[in-house]
Design a protein around this motif. Structure first.
Motif, PDB file in Angstrom:
ATOM      1  N   ASP A  48       0.862  -1.269   0.201  1.00 34.36           N
ATOM      2  CA  ASP A  48       0.011  -0.137  -0.063  1.00 34.36           C
ATOM      3  C   ASP A  48       0.903   1.203   0.060  1.00 34.36           C
ATOM      4  O   ASP A  48       1.734   1.149   0.642  1.00 34.36           O
ATOM      5  CB  ASP A  48      -0.924  -0.118   1.304  1.00 34.36           C
ATOM      6  N   GLU A  49       0.307   2.254  -0.662  1.00 32.79           N
ATOM      7  CA  GLU A  49       1.278   3.699  -0.790  1.00 32.79           C
ATOM      8  C   GLU A  49       0.822   4.445   0.546  1.00 32.79           C
ATOM      9  O   GLU A  49      -0.322   4.159   0.993  1.00 32.79           O
ATOM     10  CB  GLU A  49       0.747   4.427  -2.057  1.00 32.79           C
ATOM     11  N   LYS A  50       1.834   5.213   0.966  1.00 32.63           N
ATOM     12  CA  LYS A  50       1.539   5.931   1.956  1.00 32.63           C
ATOM     13  C   LYS A  50       0.496   7.053   1.796  1.00 32.63           C
ATOM     14  O   LYS A  50       0.288   7.261   0.434  1.00 32.63           O
ATOM     15  CB  LYS A  50       2.797   6.798   2.424  1.00 32.63           C
ATOM     16  N   ARG A  51      -0.529   7.190   2.710  1.00 35.83           N
ATOM     17  CA  ARG A  51      -1.620   8.278   2.612  1.00 35.83           C
ATOM     18  C   ARG A  51      -1.691   9.114   3.856  1.00 35.83           C
ATOM     19  O   ARG A  51      -1.335   8.719   4.926  1.00 35.83           O
ATOM     20  CB  ARG A  51      -2.819   7.669   2.120  1.00 35.83           C
ATOM     21  N   SER A  52      -2.524   9.855   3.734  1.00 32.90           N
ATOM     22  CA  SER A  52      -2.676  11.034   4.954  1.00 32.90           C
ATOM     23  C   SER A  52      -3.720  10.243   5.628  1.00 32.90           C
ATOM     24  O   SER A  52      -4.726   9.451   4.895  1.00 32.90           O
ATOM     25  CB  SER A  52      -3.111  12.270   4.507  1.00 32.90           C
ATOM     26  N   GLY A  53      -4.171  10.590   6.795  1.00 29.84           N
ATOM     27  CA  GLY A  53      -5.310  10.156   7.624  1.00 29.84           C
ATOM     28  C   GLY A  53      -4.790   9.848   8.892  1.00 29.84           C
ATOM     29  O   GLY A  53      -3.638   9.982   9.334  1.00 29.84           O
ATOM     30  N   ARG A  54      -5.638   9.113   9.520  1.00 27.38           N
ATOM     31  CA  ARG A  54      -5.481   8.635  10.720  1.00 27.38           C
ATOM     32  C   ARG A  54      -4.105   7.581  10.950  1.00 27.38           C
ATOM     33  O   ARG A  54      -3.975   6.659  10.185  1.00 27.38           O
ATOM     34  CB  ARG A  54      -6.275   7.952  11.608  1.00 27.38           C
ATOM     35  N   PRO A  55      -3.246   7.883  11.666  1.00 28.49           N
ATOM     36  CA  PRO A  55      -1.883   7.028  11.615  1.00 28.49           C
ATOM     37  C   PRO A  55      -2.441   5.676  12.308  1.00 28.49           C
ATOM     38  O   PRO A  55      -3.188   5.519  13.310  1.00 28.49           O
ATOM     39  CB  PRO A  55      -1.009   7.699  12.396  1.00 28.49           C
ATOM     40  N   SER A  56      -1.467   4.720  11.871  1.00 28.93           N
ATOM     41  CA  SER A  56      -1.589   3.333  12.621  1.00 28.93           C
ATOM     42  C   SER A  56      -1.156   3.423  13.955  1.00 28.93           C
ATOM     43  O   SER A  56      -0.101   4.119  14.402  1.00 28.93           O
ATOM     44  CB  SER A  56      -0.906   2.355  11.692  1.00 28.93           C
ATOM     45  N   ILE A  57      -1.629   2.641  14.887  1.00 25.13           N
ATOM     46  CA  ILE A  57      -1.156   2.552  16.203  1.00 25.13           C
ATOM     47  C   ILE A  57      -0.190   1.287  16.422  1.00 25.13           C
ATOM     48  O   ILE A  57       0.025   1.080  17.419  1.00 25.13           O
ATOM     49  CB  ILE A  57      -2.343   2.530  17.383  1.00 25.13           C
ATOM     50  N   ILE A  58      -0.123   0.636  15.552  1.00 22.45           N
ATOM     51  CA  ILE A  58       0.520  -0.804  15.429  1.00 22.45           C
ATOM     52  C   ILE A  58       2.166  -0.476  15.475  1.00 22.45           C
ATOM     53  O   ILE A  58       2.363   0.374  14.701  1.00 22.45           O
ATOM     54  CB  ILE A  58       0.345  -1.650  14.322  1.00 22.45           C
ATOM     55  N   THR A  59       2.703  -0.893  16.453  1.00 23.00           N
ATOM     56  CA  THR A  59       4.048  -0.788  16.565  1.00 23.00           C
ATOM     57  C   THR A  59       4.738  -2.185  16.783  1.00 23.00           C
ATOM     58  O   THR A  59       3.986  -3.398  16.880  1.00 23.00           O
ATOM     59  CB  THR A  59       4.301  -0.103  17.933  1.00 23.00           C
ATOM     60  N   ASP A  60       5.848  -2.288  16.501  1.00 22.08           N
ATOM     61  CA  ASP A  60       6.856  -3.336  16.614  1.00 22.08           C
ATOM     62  C   ASP A  60       6.419  -4.248  17.878  1.00 22.08           C
ATOM     63  O   ASP A  60       6.396  -5.372  18.019  1.00 22.08           O
ATOM     64  CB  ASP A  60       8.222  -3.463  16.211  1.00 22.08           C
ATOM     65  N   ASP A  61       6.512  -3.264  18.958  1.00 18.74           N
ATOM     66  CA  ASP A  61       6.225  -4.135  20.301  1.00 18.74           C
ATOM     67  C   ASP A  61       5.060  -4.640  20.574  1.00 18.74           C
ATOM     68  O   ASP A  61       4.701  -5.723  20.997  1.00 18.74           O
ATOM     69  CB  ASP A  61       6.494  -2.815  21.426  1.00 18.74           C
ATOM     70  N   LEU A  62       3.842  -4.029  19.906  1.00 21.21           N
ATOM     71  CA  LEU A  62       2.708  -4.342  19.774  1.00 21.21           C
ATOM     72  C   LEU A  62       2.407  -5.793  19.264  1.00 21.21           C
ATOM     73  O   LEU A  62       1.936  -6.876  19.569  1.00 21.21           O
ATOM     74  CB  LEU A  62       1.583  -3.542  19.387  1.00 21.21           C
ATOM     75  N   VAL A  63       3.189  -5.782  18.008  1.00 22.44           N
ATOM     76  CA  VAL A  63       3.067  -7.140  17.288  1.00 22.44           C
ATOM     77  C   VAL A  63       3.953  -8.325  17.947  1.00 22.44           C
ATOM     78  O   VAL A  63       3.468  -9.365  17.845  1.00 22.44           O
ATOM     79  CB  VAL A  63       3.837  -6.987  15.779  1.00 22.44           C
TER      80      VAL A  63
END
Length: 68
Positions: A48-63
């Motif tokens: 997926d291409e980068k796009r504006s909007g709400r940022p993801s809350i997923i981090t490497d720590d969460l994964v």
């Protein structure tokens, strides 16, 4: 999707195959059609291409936490 589209498989058949392998909760038929159009128009990237909007809350720590 990119591979099957390159083999001239119809988007509806690609969606059926995705559902067979991954179950009914895969992307919609419309999204498969959109990706097929983009690949046919010359798109190379499968990400997926980068796009504006709400940022993801997923981090490497969460994964990592979920993967345990």
């Amino acid at each position: 999707i990119k591979f099957l589209n390159a083999q001239s498989i119809a988007p509806i058949e690609i969606h059926r195959q995705l559902c067979r392998v991954y179950g009914p909760n895969v992307m919609s038929k419309q999204m498969v059609r959109r990706w097929c159009r983009q690949f046919s128009a010359g798109r190379q990237s499968v990400h997926d291409e980068k796009r504006s909007g709400r940022p993801s809350i997923i981090t490497d720590d969460l994964v990592e936490l979920v993967s345990r």
